[in-house]
Design a protein around this motif. Structure first.
Motif, PDB file in Angstrom:
ATOM      1  N   LEU A  74       0.859  -1.180   0.000  1.00  0.00           N
ATOM      2  CA  LEU A  74       0.000   0.000   0.000  1.00  0.00           C
ATOM      3  C   LEU A  74       0.895   1.229   0.000  1.00  0.00           C
ATOM      4  N   LEU A  75       0.671   2.114  -0.965  1.00  0.00           N
ATOM      5  CA  LEU A  75       1.377   3.390  -1.036  1.00  0.00           C
ATOM      6  C   LEU A  75       0.328   4.479  -0.909  1.00  0.00           C
ATOM      7  N   ALA A  76       0.542   5.406   0.018  1.00  0.00           N
ATOM      8  CA  ALA A  76      -0.476   6.411   0.297  1.00  0.00           C
ATOM      9  C   ALA A  76       0.149   7.687   0.838  1.00  0.00           C
ATOM     10  N   ARG A  77      -0.657   8.735   0.870  1.00  0.00           N
ATOM     11  CA  ARG A  77      -0.282  10.021   1.489  1.00  0.00           C
ATOM     12  C   ARG A  77      -1.313  10.308   2.576  1.00  0.00           C
ATOM     13  N   LYS A  78      -0.834  10.750   3.733  1.00  0.00           N
ATOM     14  CA  LYS A  78      -1.751  11.084   4.812  1.00  0.00           C
ATOM     15  C   LYS A  78      -2.511  12.358   4.451  1.00  0.00           C
ATOM     16  N   ARG A  79      -3.799  12.337   4.698  1.00  0.00           N
ATOM     17  CA  ARG A  79      -4.650  13.478   4.385  1.00  0.00           C
ATOM     18  C   ARG A  79      -4.333  14.664   5.290  1.00  0.00           C
ATOM     19  N   ASP A  80      -4.494  15.855   4.725  1.00  0.00           N
ATOM     20  CA  ASP A  80      -4.438  17.068   5.528  1.00  0.00           C
ATOM     21  C   ASP A  80      -5.733  17.169   6.329  1.00  0.00           C
ATOM     22  N   VAL A  81      -5.704  17.913   7.410  1.00  0.00           N
ATOM     23  CA  VAL A  81      -6.908  18.127   8.209  1.00  0.00           C
ATOM     24  C   VAL A  81      -7.974  18.757   7.314  1.00  0.00           C
ATOM     25  N   GLY A  82      -9.173  18.210   7.335  1.00  0.00           N
ATOM     26  CA  GLY A  82     -10.273  18.732   6.528  1.00  0.00           C
ATOM     27  C   GLY A  82     -10.347  18.187   5.118  1.00  0.00           C
ATOM     28  N   ASP A  83      -9.361  17.399   4.691  1.00  0.00           N
ATOM     29  CA  ASP A  83      -9.361  16.825   3.343  1.00  0.00           C
ATOM     30  C   ASP A  83     -10.295  15.620   3.314  1.00  0.00           C
ATOM     31  N   THR A  84     -11.400  15.759   2.611  1.00  0.00           N
ATOM     32  CA  THR A  84     -12.353  14.649   2.474  1.00  0.00           C
ATOM     33  C   THR A  84     -12.550  14.267   1.006  1.00  0.00           C
ATOM     34  N   ARG A  85     -11.683  14.756   0.165  1.00  0.00           N
ATOM     35  CA  ARG A  85     -11.793  14.505  -1.274  1.00  0.00           C
ATOM     36  C   ARG A  85     -11.804  13.007  -1.582  1.00  0.00           C
ATOM     37  N   THR A  86     -12.702  12.611  -2.458  1.00  0.00           N
ATOM     38  CA  THR A  86     -12.790  11.204  -2.850  1.00  0.00           C
ATOM     39  C   THR A  86     -12.612  11.007  -4.350  1.00  0.00           C
ATOM     40  N   ASP A  87     -12.490  12.091  -5.097  1.00  0.00           N
ATOM     41  CA  ASP A  87     -12.388  11.990  -6.551  1.00  0.00           C
ATOM     42  C   ASP A  87     -10.933  12.100  -7.004  1.00  0.00           C
ATOM     43  N   TYR A  88     -10.176  11.082  -6.733  1.00  0.00           N
ATOM     44  CA  TYR A  88      -8.780  11.074  -7.147  1.00  0.00           C
ATOM     45  C   TYR A  88      -8.451   9.709  -7.742  1.00  0.00           C
ATOM     46  N   SER A  89      -7.388   9.669  -8.518  1.00  0.00           N
ATOM     47  CA  SER A  89      -6.973   8.434  -9.176  1.00  0.00           C
ATOM     48  C   SER A  89      -6.041   7.641  -8.273  1.00  0.00           C
ATOM     49  N   LEU A  90      -6.060   6.345  -8.469  1.00  0.00           N
ATOM     50  CA  LEU A  90      -5.104   5.478  -7.798  1.00  0.00           C
ATOM     51  C   LEU A  90      -4.758   4.332  -8.723  1.00  0.00           C
ATOM     52  N   VAL A  91      -3.628   3.729  -8.468  1.00  0.00           N
ATOM     53  CA  VAL A  91      -3.162   2.606  -9.270  1.00  0.00           C
ATOM     54  C   VAL A  91      -3.409   1.320  -8.488  1.00  0.00           C
ATOM     55  N   VAL A  92      -4.032   0.362  -9.140  1.00  0.00           N
ATOM     56  CA  VAL A  92      -4.172  -0.980  -8.587  1.00  0.00           C
ATOM     57  C   VAL A  92      -3.527  -1.897  -9.605  1.00  0.00           C
TER      58      VAL A  92
END
Length: 165
Positions: free
Chosen positions: A108-126
């Motif tokens: 799993l590769l990820a970035r920790k969200r900033d406070v208040g970041d609730t965005r769900t419309d982003y791309s990811l690689v599987v």
């Protein structure tokens, strides 16, 4: 210390369960089961996320069941609330076989969200890797290793995630 690290790279132990007393001795965990045992990989994932500062990057090896087990929907929801997933890379079972582990794993590769970041419309690689360069006994395979090509794709995903922020 919580929120102190820009990068956490880890391969936590998995396959063991810790009871409530052992878990409480380690500190506070949202994902710990108050009346039952908690898998060590779940605690390792949560602690890794706790250690990251907002925007920090995570690379962690986890059993595939974290992403596929229906009983872990709550864990995946928690994870998505804490991080933006960049990539999930499925590894072949022989990845850790030379070391005595015969379990399918993922990175799993990820970035920790900033406070208040609730965005769900982003791309990811599987994606997945079929050949890691060696067989279950640790001997080299004749086929070329898939990891270099996969790393180019993942690097591109990190760059795209950075640009979209």
């Amino acid at each position: 210390r919580a929120g102190a690290f820009d990068v956490v790279l880890t391969n936590p132990p998995f396959g063991s369960l810790l009871g409530p007393d052992a878990v409480s001795a380690l500190g506070a965990f949202e994902l710990a089961r108050p009346r039952g045992s908690t898998p060590l990989e779940v605690l390792g994932l949560e602690r890794s996320v706790q250690f990251l500062r907002p925007g920090g990057r995570l690379g962690i090896v986890l059993p595939e069941g974290i992403f596929t087990n229906q009983r872990l929907v709550h864990l995946r929801a928690w994870l998505l609330s804490k991080v933006r997933i960049i990539a999930i890379i499925v590894l072949p079972v022989e990845t850790f076989a030379p070391y005595g582990a015969n379990v399918r794993t993922c990175i799993l590769l990820a970035r920790k969200r900033d406070v208040g970041d609730t965005r769900t419309d982003y791309s990811l690689v599987v994606g997945g890797c079929d050949d890691i360069g060696y067989d279950p006994s640790g001997k080299s395979t004749p086929a070329p290793c898939d990891l270099p090509a996969l790393s180019v794709v993942v690097h591109g995903a990190f760059e795209a995630a950075q640009e979209s922020e």
